[in-house]
Design an enzyme around this catalytic site. Sequence first.
Site, PDB file in Angstrom:
ATOM      1  CE  LYS A   1       1.212 -16.005   7.349  1.00 23.52           C
ATOM      2  NZ  LYS A   1       1.626 -15.469   6.037  1.00 23.52           N
TER       3      LYS A   1
ATOM      4  CE1 TYR B   1       0.603 -14.152  10.421  1.00 23.52           C
ATOM      5  CE2 TYR B   1       1.520 -15.793  11.926  1.00 23.52           C
ATOM      6  CZ  TYR B   1       1.671 -14.930  10.854  1.00 23.52           C
ATOM      7  OH  TYR B   1       2.883 -14.857  10.201  1.00 23.52           O
TER       8      TYR B   1
ATOM      9  CB  THR C   1       9.823  -7.812  10.028  1.00 21.80           C
ATOM     10  OG1 THR C   1       8.645  -8.430  10.600  1.00 21.80           O
ATOM     11  CG2 THR C   1      10.672  -8.865   9.353  1.00 21.80           C
TER      12      THR C   1
ATOM     13  NE  ARG D   1      -1.737  -1.595   3.498  1.00 19.75           N
ATOM     14  CZ  ARG D   1      -2.037  -1.837   4.764  1.00 19.75           C
ATOM     15  NH1 ARG D   1      -3.272  -1.719   5.179  1.00 19.75           N
ATOM     16  NH2 ARG D   1      -1.094  -2.192   5.613  1.00 19.75           N
TER      17      ARG D   1
HETATM   18  N1  LIG Z   1       8.173 -11.475  10.978  1.00 22.40           N
HETATM   19  C1  LIG Z   1       7.936 -12.722  11.348  1.00 22.40           C
HETATM   20  O1  LIG Z   1       8.295 -13.129  12.506  1.00 22.40           O
HETATM   21  C2  LIG Z   1       7.294 -13.710  10.409  1.00 22.40           C
HETATM   22  C3  LIG Z   1       7.360 -15.084  10.741  1.00 22.40           C
HETATM   23  C4  LIG Z   1       6.753 -16.008   9.890  1.00 22.40           C
HETATM   24  C5  LIG Z   1       6.117 -15.590   8.746  1.00 22.40           C
HETATM   25  N2  LIG Z   1       6.062 -14.259   8.431  1.00 22.40           N
HETATM   26  C6  LIG Z   1       5.335 -13.896   7.216  1.00 22.40           C
HETATM   27  O2  LIG Z   1       6.215 -13.204   6.324  1.00 22.40           O
HETATM   28  C7  LIG Z   1       5.474 -12.266   5.540  1.00 22.40           C
HETATM   29  C8  LIG Z   1       6.146 -10.902   5.646  1.00 22.40           C
HETATM   30  O3  LIG Z   1       6.075 -10.487   7.011  1.00 22.40           O
HETATM   31  P1  LIG Z   1       7.007  -9.353   7.638  1.00 22.40           P
HETATM   32  O4  LIG Z   1       7.458  -9.849   8.948  1.00 22.40           O
HETATM   33  O5  LIG Z   1       7.981  -8.865   6.641  1.00 22.40           O
HETATM   34  O6  LIG Z   1       5.877  -8.245   7.934  1.00 22.40           O
HETATM   35  P2  LIG Z   1       5.855  -6.654   7.777  1.00 22.40           P
HETATM   36  O7  LIG Z   1       7.221  -6.086   7.936  1.00 22.40           O
HETATM   37  O8  LIG Z   1       4.765  -6.190   8.667  1.00 22.40           O
HETATM   38  O9  LIG Z   1       5.427  -6.477   6.247  1.00 22.40           O
HETATM   39  C9  LIG Z   1       4.149  -6.824   5.802  1.00 22.40           C
HETATM   40  C10 LIG Z   1       3.999  -6.352   4.358  1.00 22.40           C
HETATM   41  O10 LIG Z   1       2.655  -6.633   3.934  1.00 22.40           O
HETATM   42  C11 LIG Z   1       2.134  -5.453   3.309  1.00 22.40           C
HETATM   43  N3  LIG Z   1       0.688  -5.368   3.468  1.00 22.40           N
HETATM   44  C12 LIG Z   1      -0.026  -5.363   4.621  1.00 22.40           C
HETATM   45  N4  LIG Z   1      -1.337  -5.201   4.368  1.00 22.40           N
HETATM   46  C13 LIG Z   1      -1.445  -5.116   3.008  1.00 22.40           C
HETATM   47  C14 LIG Z   1      -2.546  -4.939   2.127  1.00 22.40           C
HETATM   48  N5  LIG Z   1      -3.802  -4.829   2.583  1.00 22.40           N
HETATM   49  N6  LIG Z   1      -2.296  -4.870   0.791  1.00 22.40           N
HETATM   50  C15 LIG Z   1      -1.030  -4.963   0.315  1.00 22.40           C
HETATM   51  N7  LIG Z   1       0.053  -5.140   1.098  1.00 22.40           N
HETATM   52  C16 LIG Z   1      -0.162  -5.210   2.428  1.00 22.40           C
HETATM   53  C17 LIG Z   1       2.830  -4.307   4.055  1.00 22.40           C
HETATM   54  O11 LIG Z   1       2.888  -3.141   3.254  1.00 22.40           O
HETATM   55  P3  LIG Z   1       1.950  -1.845   3.395  1.00 22.40           P
HETATM   56  O12 LIG Z   1       1.710  -1.593   4.846  1.00 22.40           O
HETATM   57  O13 LIG Z   1       2.744  -0.776   2.690  1.00 22.40           O
HETATM   58  O14 LIG Z   1       0.716  -2.200   2.631  1.00 22.40           O
HETATM   59  C18 LIG Z   1       4.236  -4.869   4.215  1.00 22.40           C
HETATM   60  O15 LIG Z   1       5.000  -4.598   3.067  1.00 22.40           O
HETATM   61  C19 LIG Z   1       4.039 -12.305   6.084  1.00 22.40           C
HETATM   62  O16 LIG Z   1       3.237 -13.126   5.264  1.00 22.40           O
HETATM   63  C20 LIG Z   1       4.187 -12.922   7.449  1.00 22.40           C
HETATM   64  O17 LIG Z   1       3.006 -13.574   7.891  1.00 22.40           O
HETATM   65  C21 LIG Z   1       6.645 -13.319   9.225  1.00 22.40           C
END
Ligand SMILES: NC(=O)c1ccc[n+]([C@@H]2O[C@H](COP(=O)([O-])OP(=O)(O)OC[C@H]3O[C@@H](n4cnc5c(N)ncnc54)[C@H](OP(=O)(O)O)[C@@H]3O)[C@@H](O)[C@H]2O)c1
Length: 266
Positions: free
Chosen positions: A157, A153, A188, A37
């Site tokens: 997943k 959540y 993150t 976004r």
């Molecule tokens: N961090 C962890 O510990 C962890 C662990 C396991 C899995 N994951 C998975 O890895 C992936 C990335 O996570 P992350 O940790 O990098 O999270 P993050 O830093 O919060 O990033 C999330 C991303 O999703 C985008 N997003 C959120 N809502 C959106 C929407 N409505 N439309 C389009 N884009 C949207 C955000 O961009 P905008 O806000 O600009 O839209 C951001 O770029 C996720 O699927 C998460 O579930 C993360």
Amino acid sequence: MTHKNPLALITGSSSGIGIELARVFAEEGFDLVLVARRQAELETLAEELRHAHDIDCTVLPCDLTAPGAISELLNSLPKRPLDVLVNNAGVMQMGGFASDKLERQLQQIHLNVLALTELTHRCLPPMLKRGKGRIVNLASVAAFQPVPYLSVYAATKAYVLSFTEGLSEELKGTGVSCTAVCPGFTDTPMIRGKKHTDKKPNNLPMAVVSDPAFVAREAFSAAMARDVIHVPGMIYKVMSTLSQLPPRFMVRSIAGMFGRRNAKRK
Ligand SMILES: NC(=O)c1ccc[n+]([C@@H]2O[C@H](COP(=O)([O-])OP(=O)(O)OC[C@H]3O[C@@H](n4cnc5c(N)ncnc54)[C@H](OP(=O)(O)O)[C@@H]3O)[C@@H](O)[C@H]2O)c1
């Protein structure tokens, strides 16, 4: 017109793992479509990557949960074949299910499940026609067992993992692959919170927190190897394997015990 570089679309590339995925794909010579976004964050990243790696980088700001947004996004794509789709965008809503707002929980399902499914369904036919392509879905170690206080959540997943496994069997012999990447805690904004500036994310011991650049590199390698499931990091490989050994009632009871204790602390 022929293009020298393959093309990858990465959702959620304005933050966290998504930024690092964009950096890895750019280093490896991919042209990119960056989707999230927040346009300003995407433009800054695109500038960095164009200069550092001499690649084409298209920024398409989009709320993937808005009605008609995915059709509009796909109509705006560069008119050339897509080699890799990375479904990385995701949100995590923590807290008791009954006390949390329904809207937030549904929004989570919309992004983590519906948008990922729609993008995959719409990007697959041209890949199948070319006999070439890769889909990468960001799941989580939360996919392997229920997680109380992250119930929705973890369920989203689990969907991503199961969907990816099923689809990868359907895709056998087509030249198109589907990979589920299952990271554990990764440093993150998702686990730090946007305004969280502590050194330790969410009071977690640093030994269990992965670097997003490491996770992104592992995700890239797994996709190129056409792995079906990849868990980055030895700790999480062991944990995800062990969590599948005991009977389910035991796993959910232990998860419930930890969940209740953490919820009381907050
Ligand atoms: N961090 C962890 O510990 C962890 C662990 C396991 C899995 N994951 C998975 O890895 C992936 C990335 O996570 P992350 O940790 O990098 O999270 P993050 O830093 O919060 O990033 C999330 C991303 O999703 C985008 N997003 C959120 N809502 C959106 C929407 N409505 N439309 C389009 N884009 C949207 C955000 O961009 P905008 O806000 O600009 O839209 C951001 O770029 C996720 O699927 C998460 O579930 C993360």
